[in-house]
Design a protein around this motif. Sequence first.
Motif, mmCIF file in Angstrom:
data_model
loop_
_atom_site.group_PDB
_atom_site.id
_atom_site.type_symbol
_atom_site.label_atom_id
_atom_site.label_comp_id
_atom_site.label_asym_id
_atom_site.label_seq_id
_atom_site.Cartn_x
_atom_site.Cartn_y
_atom_site.Cartn_z
ATOM 1 N N TRP A 4 0.829 -1.204 0.000
ATOM 2 C CA TRP A 4 0.000 0.000 0.000
ATOM 3 C C TRP A 4 0.867 1.260 0.000
ATOM 4 C CZ3 TRP A 4 -4.682 1.175 -1.266
ATOM 5 C CH2 TRP A 4 -5.276 2.361 -0.819
ATOM 6 N N SER A 5 1.959 1.228 0.750
ATOM 7 C CA SER A 5 2.828 2.404 0.843
ATOM 8 C C SER A 5 3.557 2.698 -0.465
ATOM 9 C CB SER A 5 3.846 2.222 1.973
ATOM 10 O OG SER A 5 4.651 1.077 1.718
ATOM 11 N N GLU A 6 3.607 1.724 -1.372
ATOM 12 C CA GLU A 6 4.331 1.897 -2.636
ATOM 13 C C GLU A 6 3.498 2.593 -3.701
ATOM 14 O OE1 GLU A 6 7.254 -2.016 -2.131
ATOM 15 O OE2 GLU A 6 5.487 -2.131 -3.443
ATOM 16 N N SER A 8 1.296 5.776 -5.137
ATOM 17 C CA SER A 8 1.320 7.217 -4.931
ATOM 18 C C SER A 8 0.015 7.621 -4.235
ATOM 19 C CB SER A 8 1.443 7.954 -6.265
ATOM 20 O OG SER A 8 0.226 7.840 -7.003
ATOM 21 N N THR A 9 -0.011 8.832 -3.685
ATOM 22 C CA THR A 9 -1.218 9.308 -3.012
ATOM 23 C C THR A 9 -2.396 9.348 -3.983
ATOM 24 O OG1 THR A 9 0.032 10.588 -1.398
ATOM 25 C CG2 THR A 9 -2.260 11.236 -1.767
ATOM 26 N N GLY A 10 -2.150 9.796 -5.201
ATOM 27 C CA GLY A 10 -3.215 9.833 -6.204
ATOM 28 C C GLY A 10 -3.752 8.447 -6.527
ATOM 29 N N GLN A 11 -2.853 7.489 -6.641
ATOM 30 C CA GLN A 11 -3.283 6.120 -6.895
ATOM 31 C C GLN A 11 -4.121 5.573 -5.736
ATOM 32 O OE1 GLN A 11 0.674 4.532 -7.555
ATOM 33 N NE2 GLN A 11 0.255 4.205 -9.746
ATOM 34 N N ARG A 12 -3.710 5.915 -4.516
ATOM 35 C CA ARG A 12 -4.473 5.442 -3.362
ATOM 36 C C ARG A 12 -5.872 6.050 -3.333
ATOM 37 N NH1 ARG A 12 0.859 5.391 -0.947
ATOM 38 N NH2 ARG A 12 0.710 7.605 -0.478
ATOM 39 N N ILE A 13 -5.996 7.320 -3.694
ATOM 40 C CA ILE A 13 -7.325 7.942 -3.757
ATOM 41 C C ILE A 13 -8.194 7.219 -4.780
ATOM 42 C CG2 ILE A 13 -8.581 10.032 -4.441
ATOM 43 C CD1 ILE A 13 -6.235 11.661 -3.314
ATOM 44 N N LYS A 14 -7.624 6.917 -5.923
ATOM 45 C CA LYS A 14 -8.387 6.232 -6.976
ATOM 46 C C LYS A 14 -8.823 4.844 -6.516
ATOM 47 C CE LYS A 14 -8.202 5.011 -11.890
ATOM 48 N NZ LYS A 14 -7.387 5.080 -13.135
ATOM 49 N N ILE A 15 -7.919 4.133 -5.841
ATOM 50 C CA ILE A 15 -8.243 2.791 -5.376
ATOM 51 C C ILE A 15 -9.342 2.848 -4.319
ATOM 52 C CG2 ILE A 15 -7.350 0.789 -4.106
ATOM 53 C CD1 ILE A 15 -4.593 1.451 -5.444
ATOM 54 N N ILE A 65 -4.690 7.534 3.279
ATOM 55 C CA ILE A 65 -4.564 8.152 1.954
ATOM 56 C C ILE A 65 -3.105 8.460 1.622
ATOM 57 C CG2 ILE A 65 -5.134 10.195 0.586
ATOM 58 C CD1 ILE A 65 -7.844 10.235 1.926
ATOM 59 N N VAL A 66 -2.331 8.883 2.607
ATOM 60 C CA VAL A 66 -0.927 9.222 2.324
ATOM 61 C C VAL A 66 -0.003 8.024 2.456
ATOM 62 C CG1 VAL A 66 -1.263 11.621 3.029
ATOM 63 C CG2 VAL A 66 -0.450 9.946 4.712
ATOM 64 N N GLY A 67 -0.559 6.845 2.764
ATOM 65 C CA GLY A 67 0.234 5.617 2.728
ATOM 66 C C GLY A 67 0.923 5.230 4.009
#
Length: 414
Positions: A4-6, A8-15, A65-67
């Motif tokens: 999850w930490s790998e 990006s913040t944008g990718q995490r928001i999308k997921i 969100i920030v990992g």
Amino acid sequence: MPQWSEYSTGQRIKILRGRNLTQTELAEATGLTVDTIARAERDVALTLPTLLAVSAALHADVSVIVGQQAPRRAVTRQDRRVLQTLSRTVHDTAAGILPSTVDEPPTLEELRTITGTAWDQYWAGNYVEAGAVAAPFLQNAVVRLHAQPAGQQAEAWSVLSDAYRISAYVANLLGSRDLAYAAIGHAHKAAEQAADPMRAALVDSGRAWVYLRDARLEDALNLATKAAMDIEPRFSAATPEELVVYGSHVNFAAVVASRKDDGVRAGDFLSQSHAIGTRLGNECRAYGTLFGPVTATTQAVGIKVALGETGTALSLADSIHDVSGLQGAARNRYALDKAMAQADAKMWDSSLETLEEVCREAPEWVRHQALPGVIAEKISLGSTARVRQISELLGVVATPYGQSFAPANRRTAL
């Protein structure tokens, strides 16, 4: 699959947004523009106000969100919203902050009806729905308590204890362990004020279950044993309600003992459980739980599986012909225990068939369980020809960010 930490913040928001929430819908929920959401998901111009607005709309901590912290397995945006509301309600009511939205509190009789509704949702396996009921139930129960005349508050404390206990159970199953600990602690205080030994024992058993999910096996077994002993009735004079509560406590103590590989204590508890089920004669409900001969036998299947007694587990399963009297969650759990026993016996086709049936019939319930992944892993390792079918099956219960259930120890997968 990246950690999850790998991402990006944008990718995490999308997921976290997932397939069921569009960028337009997220923009509406945040009060931001669609272009801002799109840029955020591309890691462009992600300001602190944008981050906080997205965090609130997705009901996800900023740390997720920030990992800095991974999202809990199989928890959706709806789950997060329910947990967030429930958490605020539990902490606010415990702090004495009364809700402004409740003008005229329900009567105690009306609250008892709501208690039954919440438990029905929970035992049907509808944990998110139960959590959605638990929050307003808790608010109304605490307002009712404050409205009760001095010296007439015992029953209101009992209802409030139930409301906190349901909240703890939902939080525990949805993976919010801190909230579960807090809610069960408040349930304990309310049960003490109610001076109701039966509810106090129920709360102790609930706390033991939180311990079990937190891998505190010794603490769980000690408390589960104490809870059962505290309410052990005289069989000759016991009411059906007392037998139901005692039977469920004894059964749970057997479950905990089996997780500690203590076959002797598990066997002793099981003997008592079967005796109580026989005495009851059929499934009976009391204090938000159900117990009887079928419950005792189906639970014994899982206990024998945990102890590695596969043959006994399968023999018990063969003796069970009708589980229609059980509540939904209990039926589903029995099906998983049966599938696990079949997998242990290398009955790959039978295990896969049993697993597939429960996954298809109760996908919402299954996604909050660890055992399906354990069973699937065992089947796929034992029979490579079924890897594709297993993969398709796990797609039904995949986590929000694309990872299927991770292998787990069957003794702690509850």
